[in-house]
Design a protein around this motif. Structure first.
Motif, short mmCIF file in Angstrom:
data_model
loop_
_atom_site.label_atom_id
_atom_site.label_comp_id
_atom_site.label_asym_id
_atom_site.label_seq_id
_atom_site.Cartn_x
_atom_site.Cartn_y
_atom_site.Cartn_z
N PHE A 176 0.23 -14.24 0.26
CA PHE A 176 0.30 -15.23 -0.73
C PHE A 176 1.67 -15.86 -1.23
O PHE A 176 1.69 -15.42 -2.28
CB PHE A 176 -0.56 -14.75 -1.99
CG PHE A 176 -1.79 -14.18 -1.76
CD1 PHE A 176 -3.08 -15.20 -1.30
CD2 PHE A 176 -2.08 -12.88 -1.63
CE1 PHE A 176 -4.36 -14.50 -1.01
CE2 PHE A 176 -3.14 -12.24 -1.25
CZ PHE A 176 -4.21 -12.91 -1.04
N ASP B 153 4.69 -18.54 -2.25
CA ASP B 153 4.72 -19.66 -3.06
C ASP B 153 4.44 -21.05 -2.50
O ASP B 153 4.91 -21.06 -1.22
CB ASP B 153 6.16 -19.82 -3.75
CG ASP B 153 6.37 -18.80 -5.05
OD1 ASP B 153 5.25 -18.59 -5.37
OD2 ASP B 153 7.59 -18.24 -5.10
N ALA B 154 3.98 -22.04 -3.11
CA ALA B 154 3.49 -23.29 -2.24
C ALA B 154 4.80 -24.33 -2.11
O ALA B 154 4.73 -25.06 -1.30
CB ALA B 154 2.38 -23.94 -3.23
N TYR B 155 5.67 -23.83 -2.98
CA TYR B 155 6.90 -24.78 -2.80
C TYR B 155 8.10 -24.02 -2.50
O TYR B 155 8.05 -22.67 -2.33
CB TYR B 155 6.90 -25.66 -4.40
CG TYR B 155 5.91 -26.27 -4.41
CD1 TYR B 155 5.99 -27.77 -4.04
CD2 TYR B 155 4.74 -25.79 -5.40
CE1 TYR B 155 4.79 -28.57 -4.40
CE2 TYR B 155 3.77 -26.74 -5.70
CZ TYR B 155 3.64 -28.04 -5.14
OH TYR B 155 2.56 -28.78 -5.38
N ARG C 39 5.78 -25.54 -10.69
CA ARG C 39 4.76 -26.25 -9.70
C ARG C 39 4.04 -25.14 -8.79
O ARG C 39 3.22 -25.14 -8.49
CB ARG C 39 5.51 -27.21 -8.69
CG ARG C 39 5.94 -28.50 -9.37
CD ARG C 39 6.82 -29.16 -8.68
NE ARG C 39 6.48 -29.91 -7.42
CZ ARG C 39 7.33 -30.46 -6.42
NH1 ARG C 39 8.46 -30.51 -6.73
NH2 ARG C 39 6.65 -30.79 -5.51
N SER C 40 4.88 -24.21 -8.39
CA SER C 40 4.41 -22.95 -7.57
C SER C 40 3.15 -22.16 -8.63
O SER C 40 2.38 -21.68 -8.00
CB SER C 40 5.44 -21.95 -7.32
OG SER C 40 6.42 -22.78 -6.29
N PHE D 247 0.29 -24.05 -8.97
CA PHE D 247 -0.65 -24.09 -7.64
C PHE D 247 -1.21 -22.86 -7.58
O PHE D 247 -2.24 -22.70 -7.23
CB PHE D 247 0.39 -24.83 -6.67
CG PHE D 247 -0.34 -24.81 -5.19
CD1 PHE D 247 -1.05 -25.92 -4.83
CD2 PHE D 247 -0.69 -23.48 -4.31
CE1 PHE D 247 -1.69 -25.91 -3.76
CE2 PHE D 247 -1.12 -23.54 -3.13
CZ PHE D 247 -1.99 -24.81 -2.88
N ARG D 248 -0.45 -21.71 -7.71
CA ARG D 248 -1.17 -20.35 -7.36
C ARG D 248 -2.29 -20.17 -8.51
O ARG D 248 -3.05 -19.48 -8.28
CB ARG D 248 0.19 -19.13 -7.87
CG ARG D 248 -0.37 -17.86 -7.65
CD ARG D 248 1.10 -17.11 -7.81
NE ARG D 248 1.91 -17.34 -6.96
CZ ARG D 248 2.00 -16.75 -5.70
NH1 ARG D 248 0.84 -16.00 -5.25
NH2 ARG D 248 3.01 -17.03 -4.75
N THR E 288 -5.33 -21.70 -7.04
CA THR E 288 -5.70 -21.67 -5.54
C THR E 288 -5.86 -20.07 -5.08
O THR E 288 -6.47 -19.77 -4.19
CB THR E 288 -4.74 -22.18 -4.47
OG1 THR E 288 -3.50 -21.59 -4.89
CG2 THR E 288 -4.74 -23.72 -4.76
N GLU E 289 -5.10 -19.07 -5.61
CA GLU E 289 -4.93 -17.69 -5.30
C GLU E 289 -6.32 -17.32 -5.29
O GLU E 289 -6.66 -16.34 -4.43
CB GLU E 289 -3.91 -17.00 -5.84
CG GLU E 289 -3.57 -15.57 -5.60
CD GLU E 289 -2.45 -14.76 -6.00
OE1 GLU E 289 -2.46 -13.57 -6.26
OE2 GLU E 289 -1.29 -15.45 -5.83
#
Length: 200
Positions: free
Chosen positions: A68, A70-72, A90-91, A94-95, A98-99
């Motif tokens: 999992f 970080d998205a960024y 931002r991460s 997003f987490r 979505t996680e």
């Protein structure tokens, strides 16, 4: 280890010996324990499930961080402190949204692997043939990838050169079995992907 998937009329099949079945099942169970239980406390309320928020902080366990990420971009690579803070925010956002879904999907795929292996008719030596439909194959591919990522995280593998270096380890090195397992799982995953391609 030599068991690999081949295409069949119904999807894919692989004949695995007792050791291979045991390795995959054990790794899948360990993955399930690491991912953790689902959100059973939400009950049957679809609205509560829809708006349930996940964690905003990255996991501390290296395997979970690999599963999992970080998205960024890594804030450490930011040019300024402000940019780093924006990346963290931002991460985290997003987490948070979505996680939980990602964990549920990975949990479902790992559970399918365990249940499939438990249902395999075994021979006198404990081996048997795993048969999968295309949909099951896709979930197995995801689970096998997660198992490979988990092993790679434990071995601190970053790229192919790391794998090649570890493959040269002497058999006495305690990491060697995990390296062999990681390479075998990669081949198993690739063979399963090829069955889907062969099936159109």
């Amino acid at each position: 280890m030599a068991g690999y998937f081949e295409p069949t009329e119904k999807g894919a099949a692989a004949t695995l010996d007792a050791v291979e079945i045991s390795i995959i099942r054990s790794l899948a169970v360990q993955l399930l324990e690491l991912i953790g239980p689902g959100d059973d406390h939400l009950g049957d309320d679809p609205l509560a499930e829809l708006f349930a928020e996940g964690p905003s902080e990255a996991p501390t366990d290296p395997v979970l961080r690999r599963l999992f990420p970080d998205a960024y971009a890594d804030p450490a690579t930011a040019a300024t402190a402000q940019e780093a803070e924006e990346l963290r925010a931002r991460s985290a956002e997003f987490r948070r949204f979505t996680e939980n879904d990602l964990r549920a999907a990975k949990r479902e795929s790992a559970l399918l692997v365990v249940r499939t292996l438990d249902a395999v008719p075994v021979d006198s030596e404990g081996g048997g043939t795993v048969e999968l439909t295309p949909d099951q194959s896709r979930q197995w591919i995801g689970a096998l990838n997660d198992l490979r990522l988990a092993i790679a995280a434990r071995l601190d593998l970053r790229d192919e050169s790391d794998t090649d270096e570890l493959f040269q380890l002497p058999d006495s090195d305690p990491r060697k079995p995990m390296v062999i397992a990681q390479l075998w799982l990669a081949g198993l995953q690739e063979s399963l992907i090829e069955t889907l391609t062969a099936g159109g």
